[in-house]
Design a protein around this motif. Structure first.
Motif, PDB file in Angstrom:
ATOM      1  N   ASN A   1      37.318  38.480  43.150  1.00  0.00           N
ATOM      2  CA  ASN A   1      38.153  38.162  41.796  1.00  0.00           C
ATOM      3  C   ASN A   1      38.014  36.182  41.968  1.00  0.00           C
ATOM      4  O   ASN A   1      36.961  36.038  41.891  1.00  0.00           O
ATOM      5  CB  ASN A   1      39.508  37.274  42.972  1.00  0.00           C
ATOM      6  CG  ASN A   1      39.162  36.711  44.420  1.00  0.00           C
ATOM      7  OD1 ASN A   1      37.910  35.991  44.231  1.00  0.00           O
ATOM      8  ND2 ASN A   1      40.376  36.488  45.421  1.00  0.00           N
TER       9      ASN A   1
ATOM     10  N   GLU B   1      42.453  42.944  36.814  1.00  0.00           N
ATOM     11  CA  GLU B   1      43.305  42.703  37.463  1.00  0.00           C
ATOM     12  C   GLU B   1      44.026  42.556  38.161  1.00  0.00           C
ATOM     13  O   GLU B   1      44.724  41.857  38.866  1.00  0.00           O
ATOM     14  CB  GLU B   1      43.707  42.507  36.132  1.00  0.00           C
ATOM     15  CG  GLU B   1      43.003  42.365  34.874  1.00  0.00           C
ATOM     16  CD  GLU B   1      43.647  40.869  34.732  1.00  0.00           C
ATOM     17  OE1 GLU B   1      44.189  40.384  35.117  1.00  0.00           O
ATOM     18  OE2 GLU B   1      42.751  40.031  34.037  1.00  0.00           O
ATOM     19  N   ASP B   2      43.807  43.859  38.824  1.00  0.00           N
ATOM     20  CA  ASP B   2      44.362  44.092  40.361  1.00  0.00           C
ATOM     21  C   ASP B   2      44.167  43.569  41.343  1.00  0.00           C
ATOM     22  O   ASP B   2      45.129  43.321  42.251  1.00  0.00           O
ATOM     23  CB  ASP B   2      43.872  45.884  40.587  1.00  0.00           C
ATOM     24  CG  ASP B   2      44.481  46.758  39.488  1.00  0.00           C
ATOM     25  OD1 ASP B   2      45.796  46.133  39.114  1.00  0.00           O
ATOM     26  OD2 ASP B   2      43.912  48.041  39.551  1.00  0.00           O
TER      27      ASP B   2
ATOM     28  N   ALA C   1      45.617  40.164  41.370  1.00  0.00           N
ATOM     29  CA  ALA C   1      47.656  40.650  41.775  1.00  0.00           C
ATOM     30  C   ALA C   1      47.739  41.237  42.962  1.00  0.00           C
ATOM     31  O   ALA C   1      48.786  41.102  43.930  1.00  0.00           O
ATOM     32  CB  ALA C   1      48.137  41.217  40.391  1.00  0.00           C
ATOM     33  N   GLY C   2      46.223  41.214  43.930  1.00  0.00           N
ATOM     34  CA  GLY C   2      46.640  41.661  45.612  1.00  0.00           C
ATOM     35  C   GLY C   2      46.584  43.298  45.197  1.00  0.00           C
ATOM     36  O   GLY C   2      47.615  43.548  46.798  1.00  0.00           O
ATOM     37  N   LYS C   3      46.587  43.786  44.334  1.00  0.00           N
ATOM     38  CA  LYS C   3      46.541  45.385  43.913  1.00  0.00           C
ATOM     39  C   LYS C   3      45.554  46.370  44.122  1.00  0.00           C
ATOM     40  O   LYS C   3      45.893  47.400  44.559  1.00  0.00           O
ATOM     41  CB  LYS C   3      47.622  45.557  43.310  1.00  0.00           C
ATOM     42  CG  LYS C   3      48.627  45.185  42.647  1.00  0.00           C
ATOM     43  CD  LYS C   3      49.516  45.428  41.412  1.00  0.00           C
ATOM     44  CE  LYS C   3      51.142  44.153  41.186  1.00  0.00           C
ATOM     45  NZ  LYS C   3      51.137  44.697  39.911  1.00  0.00           N
ATOM     46  N   ALA C   4      44.457  45.545  44.582  1.00  0.00           N
ATOM     47  CA  ALA C   4      43.418  46.858  44.339  1.00  0.00           C
ATOM     48  C   ALA C   4      43.026  47.230  46.162  1.00  0.00           C
ATOM     49  O   ALA C   4      43.377  46.750  46.949  1.00  0.00           O
ATOM     50  CB  ALA C   4      42.176  45.575  44.154  1.00  0.00           C
ATOM     51  N   ALA C   5      42.942  48.771  45.982  1.00  0.00           N
ATOM     52  CA  ALA C   5      42.566  49.304  47.244  1.00  0.00           C
ATOM     53  C   ALA C   5      41.557  48.626  47.771  1.00  0.00           C
ATOM     54  O   ALA C   5      40.279  48.756  47.012  1.00  0.00           O
ATOM     55  CB  ALA C   5      43.788  50.571  47.077  1.00  0.00           C
TER      56      ALA C   5
END
Length: 329
Positions: free
Chosen positions: A19, A54-55, A58-62
């Motif tokens: 990130n 981008e995920d 945004a805190g969306k990455a597994a």
């Protein structure tokens, strides 16, 4: 986006996306096992890597994890090709003036470059290892770019589009070995050991207006043993930009994806900015005082190289190395 490699999965590491503030990472194995693999199919992998970035932002990455720099290899642990330039002519001019030599006119129109060591790069926290302090151990803080596949004979204008990643390199030099090698008329060999790369490489868009005209327009900051050593402006006094350097290399041969092209030691006409290598500082002292005062690196010395954005945040992560005496296994 920002990319790095973990020290796992073999010699070429495991590709991860990092990130923006360098605090978190996520493995990109489903897209490409290594950065080299990603670069060889860049038009397909780059959009997918950017989506993962981008995920992550945004805190969306597994399966994201906290980033530990000590666990990172260099982004490219090894590469097919590394060519290094000397694009900052204030450095060349001072060195030659110190020994009473003039700069040939061709130096202003034709870049100085050499084939560097690429079989392995030191990780950003790996030590600088040498057998003797008498070898004149020196750091060289530089910017480096990474290309995709480049056709032979590419123009500078088209070469700019082939620069896909940007990072830092500590191009370690052994100054005590250089004169004897250059006297043979065949270039560097033993005087150029393995270099270290920054923890992450970034795409040009991450740099905003700090990447312009194929140059990085930010100061290169260096410290030795915790003491400020220099902050030369990378976008100032660069005679040849990276597009010109890439085109120069490709004049007579194509370049493979994953080729690294270095800027050479960052140096400015304004010596108040400090230096990016000890040889430069010693040359300034010789011209000013008649002899050098600053010693080359000793065992136990610590070096740090970093570039920060205008808000003071590290962009590529810092290269931090300790100088150690080589002990054969």
């Amino acid at each position: 986006m920002k990319l790095a490699s973990l020290k796992e999965g073999g010699r070429d590491g495991t590709l991860i996306v990092v990130n923006r503030d360098l605090s978190r990472g996520v493995r990109a194995s489903a897209i490409a096992a290594t950065l080299q693999v990603a670069l060889e199919d860049w038009s397909n992998t780059a959009p997918r890597l950017n989506a993962l970035f981008e995920d992550l932002q945004a805190g969306k990455a597994a399966n994201a994890f906290d980033l530990e720099v000590d666990k990172l290899a260099s982004p490219l642990p090894r590469a097919y090709e590394f060519v290094d330039g000397s694009a900052y002519l204030p450095h060349v001019e001072r060195v030659r003036r110190a020994r009473g030599a003039e700069v040939p006119e061709s130096f202003y129109t034709d870049p100085l470059m050499y084939q560097a060591t690429s079989a392995g790069f030191l990780a950003p926290r790996d030590p600088i290892v040498a057998a003797s302090e008498e070898w004149g151990i020196d750091l060289e803080a530089e910017v480096v770019v990474v290309t995709d596949d480049v056709a032979m004979g590419v123009s500078p204008e088209k070469a700019a589009a082939h620069i896909q990643l940007i990072g830092l390199v500590n191009d370690v030099s052994l100054r005590g070995l250089i004169p004897g090698e250059l006297a043979k008329g065949f270039g560097f060999l033993q005087s150029k050991p393995r270099s270290a790369l920054s923890p992450v490489f970034v795409t040009p868009d991450e740099l905003g207006d700090s990447w312009k005209d194929s140059k990085l327009h930010l100061p290169m900051r260096t410290w030795i043993n915790g003491k400020w050593f220099g902050e030369a402006e990378a976008g100032v006094d660069m005679q040849f930009n990276f597009a010109q350097l890439v085109a120069h290399v490709a004049k007579s041969r194509p370049l493979s994806a994953g080729t690294l092209v270095g800027s050479g030691t960052i140096a400015n006409e304004d010596t108040s900015k400090g230096a990016s290598c000890l040889a430069e500082q010693r040359t300034v002292e010789t011209l000013r005082d008649g002899k050098p005062e600053t010693p080359f690196l000793k065992f136990g010395d610590r070096v740090k190289i970093d570039v920060t954005d205008k808000a003071g945040h590290s962009i590529f992560g810092s290269i931090e190395q300790v100088v150690e005496k080589y002990s054969p296994a």
